[in-house]
Design a protein around this motif. Sequence first.
Motif, PDB file in Angstrom:
ATOM      1  N   GLN A 169       0.808  -1.219   0.000  1.00 33.15           N
ATOM      2  CA  GLN A 169       0.000   0.000   0.000  1.00 33.15           C
ATOM      3  C   GLN A 169       0.846   1.276   0.000  1.00 33.15           C
ATOM      4  OE1 GLN A 169      -2.979  -0.745  -1.321  1.00 33.15           O
ATOM      5  NE2 GLN A 169      -3.866   0.729   0.080  1.00 33.15           N
ATOM      6  N   VAL A 170       2.028   1.230   0.635  1.00 32.15           N
ATOM      7  CA  VAL A 170       2.876   2.445   0.636  1.00 32.15           C
ATOM      8  C   VAL A 170       3.318   2.796  -0.786  1.00 32.15           C
ATOM      9  CG1 VAL A 170       3.810   2.545   2.952  1.00 32.15           C
ATOM     10  CG2 VAL A 170       4.879   1.036   1.312  1.00 32.15           C
ATOM     11  N   VAL A 171       3.538   1.782  -1.585  1.00 33.05           N
ATOM     12  CA  VAL A 171       3.916   2.034  -2.984  1.00 33.05           C
ATOM     13  C   VAL A 171       2.698   2.593  -3.733  1.00 33.05           C
ATOM     14  CG1 VAL A 171       4.722   0.995  -5.143  1.00 33.05           C
ATOM     15  CG2 VAL A 171       5.729   0.273  -2.971  1.00 33.05           C
ATOM     16  N   SER A 172       1.538   1.969  -3.531  1.00 36.42           N
ATOM     17  CA  SER A 172       0.305   2.456  -4.191  1.00 36.42           C
ATOM     18  C   SER A 172       0.057   3.921  -3.860  1.00 36.42           C
ATOM     19  CB  SER A 172      -0.907   1.634  -3.747  1.00 36.42           C
ATOM     20  OG  SER A 172      -0.724   0.286  -4.081  1.00 36.42           O
ATOM     21  N   LYS A 173       0.315   4.288  -2.619  1.00 37.11           N
ATOM     22  CA  LYS A 173       0.046   5.664  -2.175  1.00 37.11           C
ATOM     23  C   LYS A 173       0.950   6.683  -2.862  1.00 37.11           C
ATOM     24  CE  LYS A 173      -2.103   5.467   2.300  1.00 37.11           C
ATOM     25  NZ  LYS A 173      -1.806   4.832   3.550  1.00 37.11           N
ATOM     26  N   ASN A 174       2.159   6.273  -3.215  1.00 36.06           N
ATOM     27  CA  ASN A 174       3.134   7.225  -3.760  1.00 36.06           C
ATOM     28  C   ASN A 174       3.327   7.172  -5.269  1.00 36.06           C
ATOM     29  OD1 ASN A 174       4.054   8.663  -1.417  1.00 36.06           O
ATOM     30  ND2 ASN A 174       4.998   6.766  -0.731  1.00 36.06           N
ATOM     31  N   VAL A 175       2.857   6.092  -5.891  1.00 32.44           N
ATOM     32  CA  VAL A 175       3.215   5.881  -7.301  1.00 32.44           C
ATOM     33  C   VAL A 175       2.759   7.011  -8.235  1.00 32.44           C
ATOM     34  CG1 VAL A 175       1.212   4.342  -7.699  1.00 32.44           C
ATOM     35  CG2 VAL A 175       3.199   4.182  -9.179  1.00 32.44           C
ATOM     36  N   SER A 176       1.605   7.601  -7.979  1.00 31.35           N
ATOM     37  CA  SER A 176       1.122   8.643  -8.900  1.00 31.35           C
ATOM     38  C   SER A 176       1.956   9.916  -8.828  1.00 31.35           C
ATOM     39  CB  SER A 176      -0.347   8.959  -8.626  1.00 31.35           C
ATOM     40  OG  SER A 176      -1.125   7.828  -8.931  1.00 31.35           O
ATOM     41  N   LYS A 177       2.631  10.115  -7.690  1.00 27.88           N
ATOM     42  CA  LYS A 177       3.507  11.293  -7.564  1.00 27.88           C
ATOM     43  C   LYS A 177       4.736  11.107  -8.445  1.00 27.88           C
ATOM     44  CE  LYS A 177       2.101  11.737  -2.807  1.00 27.88           C
ATOM     45  NZ  LYS A 177       2.503  11.193  -1.505  1.00 27.88           N
ATOM     46  N   VAL A 178       5.204   9.874  -8.529  1.00 32.06           N
ATOM     47  CA  VAL A 178       6.362   9.571  -9.370  1.00 32.06           C
ATOM     48  C   VAL A 178       5.939   9.578 -10.850  1.00 32.06           C
ATOM     49  CG1 VAL A 178       7.995   7.721  -9.954  1.00 32.06           C
ATOM     50  CG2 VAL A 178       7.521   8.261  -7.558  1.00 32.06           C
ATOM     51  N   ALA A 179       4.754   9.022 -11.108  1.00 35.46           N
ATOM     52  CA  ALA A 179       4.312   8.852 -12.499  1.00 35.46           C
ATOM     53  C   ALA A 179       3.932  10.165 -13.180  1.00 35.46           C
ATOM     54  CB  ALA A 179       3.126   7.880 -12.540  1.00 35.46           C
ATOM     55  N   ARG A 180       3.785  11.232 -12.407  1.00 40.83           N
ATOM     56  CA  ARG A 180       3.378  12.487 -13.062  1.00 40.83           C
ATOM     57  C   ARG A 180       4.590  13.302 -13.551  1.00 40.83           C
ATOM     58  NH1 ARG A 180       1.431  15.749  -7.679  1.00 40.83           N
ATOM     59  NH2 ARG A 180       3.467  15.788  -6.725  1.00 40.83           N
ATOM     60  N   ILE A 181       5.798  12.839 -13.204  1.00 37.82           N
ATOM     61  CA  ILE A 181       7.006  13.598 -13.566  1.00 37.82           C
ATOM     62  C   ILE A 181       7.364  13.357 -15.047  1.00 37.82           C
ATOM     63  CG2 ILE A 181       9.473  13.882 -13.038  1.00 37.82           C
ATOM     64  CD1 ILE A 181       8.762  12.924 -10.155  1.00 37.82           C
ATOM     65  N   ALA A 182       7.533  14.455 -15.783  1.00 43.13           N
ATOM     66  CA  ALA A 182       7.732  14.365 -17.237  1.00 43.13           C
ATOM     67  C   ALA A 182       8.895  13.440 -17.619  1.00 43.13           C
ATOM     68  CB  ALA A 182       7.961  15.761 -17.809  1.00 43.13           C
ATOM     69  N   ALA A 183      10.044  13.609 -16.951  1.00 38.64           N
ATOM     70  CA  ALA A 183      11.227  12.823 -17.325  1.00 38.64           C
ATOM     71  C   ALA A 183      11.009  11.332 -17.047  1.00 38.64           C
ATOM     72  CB  ALA A 183      12.447  13.323 -16.553  1.00 38.64           C
ATOM     73  N   VAL A 184      10.245  11.035 -16.003  1.00 35.88           N
ATOM     74  CA  VAL A 184       9.939   9.640 -15.676  1.00 35.88           C
ATOM     75  C   VAL A 184       9.089   9.041 -16.796  1.00 35.88           C
ATOM     76  CG1 VAL A 184       8.578   8.168 -14.122  1.00 35.88           C
ATOM     77  CG2 VAL A 184      10.102   9.913 -13.167  1.00 35.88           C
ATOM     78  N   ARG A 185       8.061   9.755 -17.196  1.00 31.94           N
ATOM     79  CA  ARG A 185       7.167   9.239 -18.238  1.00 31.94           C
ATOM     80  C   ARG A 185       7.921   9.070 -19.551  1.00 31.94           C
ATOM     81  NH1 ARG A 185       2.550   8.555 -16.077  1.00 31.94           N
ATOM     82  NH2 ARG A 185       1.812   7.578 -17.973  1.00 31.94           N
ATOM     83  N   HIS A 186       8.768  10.024 -19.839  1.00 35.17           N
ATOM     84  CA  HIS A 186       9.522   9.981 -21.081  1.00 35.17           C
ATOM     85  C   HIS A 186      10.341   8.675 -21.138  1.00 35.17           C
ATOM     86  CE1 HIS A 186      11.373  11.826 -24.526  1.00 35.17           C
ATOM     87  NE2 HIS A 186      12.536  11.376 -24.093  1.00 35.17           N
ATOM     88  N   HIS A 187      11.016   8.388 -20.047  1.00 41.74           N
ATOM     89  CA  HIS A 187      11.855   7.197 -19.943  1.00 41.74           C
ATOM     90  C   HIS A 187      11.010   5.917 -20.078  1.00 41.74           C
ATOM     91  CE1 HIS A 187      15.243   4.810 -18.542  1.00 41.74           C
ATOM     92  NE2 HIS A 187      14.465   4.266 -17.634  1.00 41.74           N
ATOM     93  N   MET A 188       9.915   5.846 -19.338  1.00 48.45           N
ATOM     94  CA  MET A 188       9.071   4.635 -19.349  1.00 48.45           C
ATOM     95  C   MET A 188       8.419   4.423 -20.716  1.00 48.45           C
ATOM     96  SD  MET A 188       9.311   3.305 -16.382  1.00 48.45           S
ATOM     97  CE  MET A 188       9.601   3.693 -14.665  1.00 48.45           C
ATOM     98  N   VAL A 189       7.937   5.510 -21.290  1.00 48.24           N
ATOM     99  CA  VAL A 189       7.235   5.379 -22.575  1.00 48.24           C
ATOM    100  C   VAL A 189       8.199   4.887 -23.659  1.00 48.24           C
ATOM    101  CG1 VAL A 189       6.043   6.684 -24.400  1.00 48.24           C
ATOM    102  CG2 VAL A 189       5.393   7.001 -22.003  1.00 48.24           C
ATOM    103  N   ARG A 190       9.446   5.345 -23.587  1.00 45.00           N
ATOM    104  CA  ARG A 190      10.438   4.873 -24.557  1.00 45.00           C
ATOM    105  C   ARG A 190      10.628   3.358 -24.429  1.00 45.00           C
ATOM    106  NH1 ARG A 190      15.486   8.035 -23.717  1.00 45.00           N
ATOM    107  NH2 ARG A 190      15.846   6.341 -22.268  1.00 45.00           N
ATOM    108  N   LEU A 191      10.729   2.868 -23.178  1.00 46.37           N
ATOM    109  CA  LEU A 191      10.878   1.415 -22.967  1.00 46.37           C
ATOM    110  C   LEU A 191       9.629   0.667 -23.462  1.00 46.37           C
ATOM    111  CD1 LEU A 191      12.266   1.275 -19.281  1.00 46.37           C
ATOM    112  CD2 LEU A 191      13.566   1.089 -21.407  1.00 46.37           C
ATOM    113  N   GLN A 192       8.464   1.235 -23.164  1.00 44.61           N
ATOM    114  CA  GLN A 192       7.204   0.565 -23.541  1.00 44.61           C
ATOM    115  C   GLN A 192       7.048   0.488 -25.060  1.00 44.61           C
ATOM    116  OE1 GLN A 192       4.606   3.130 -21.282  1.00 44.61           O
ATOM    117  NE2 GLN A 192       5.398   2.324 -19.344  1.00 44.61           N
TER     118      GLN A 192
END
Length: 221
Positions: A92-115
């Motif tokens: 649950q601690v991960v669930s609570k924080n994941v959206s804060k990490v997922a909203r960061i542009a550089a994070v999304r850029h990196h993940m989307v490239r892998l996906q």
Amino acid sequence: MVGNVAIDGPAGAGKSTVSKLLADELGYLYVDTGAMYRALTWKVMNQNIAMDDEVEIARAAEFTDIELKYDAQRVLRVFCDGQEVTSEIRQQVVSKNVSKVARIAAVRHHMVRLQRRMADKQPVVMDGRDIGSYVIPHAQHKFFLTASIEERARRRCQQLDEQNIPFIGEEVKKEIEVRDEMDRSREIAPLIKAPDAILLDTSCQTVEEVVDEVLKVIRGE
Ligand code: CDP
């Protein structure tokens, strides 16, 4: 060959269970993009990086290796920098924080490239929030799964129970609501139904019924 399948929707709508079964049925790779954001969140928390330190989180993303691998029983296992985190990322601690990490542009850029790289290499069933709208907008088939908040909370509690992960029912419901709101309102690639995605309200359906319905659409029956 039916082409890539994109499955989006809010938390606890049954996307991962349905996507995994679909991938098995079609002989495709299942890509759980939520697990990728969860794995990075787990690492950020483990390294004691503050959740509002976007610069450090972006840096961590750049140097994080995330792998999704099937084991011999076709269970999808998640690895972060070589360490297995399959069950840790469901806490649950991960669930609570994941959206804060997922909203960061550089994070999304990196993940989307892998996906996108995964979807280019082999046919996939990919689930997440922005798959049909942003990650693979040319996917042959797009679905948006949803269900009432009560039903989604009930399903998530059942899942946590089965995985022996501690939780408090009311908090699970609240956590899902808060996370959905953050995912919907973020600036980059928010949770949204692509205009050409088929909307399925699964509130009163079993997993098998949803999988059957999706397969019928895919196979044009
Ligand atoms: O399993 P559940 O539906 O609760 O969520 P998940 O698919 O594991 O995704 C966890 C979180 O990752 C979401 O709430 C989003 O904040 C983020 N996510 C995202 O931003 N984009 C995706 N394509 C997938 C997940």
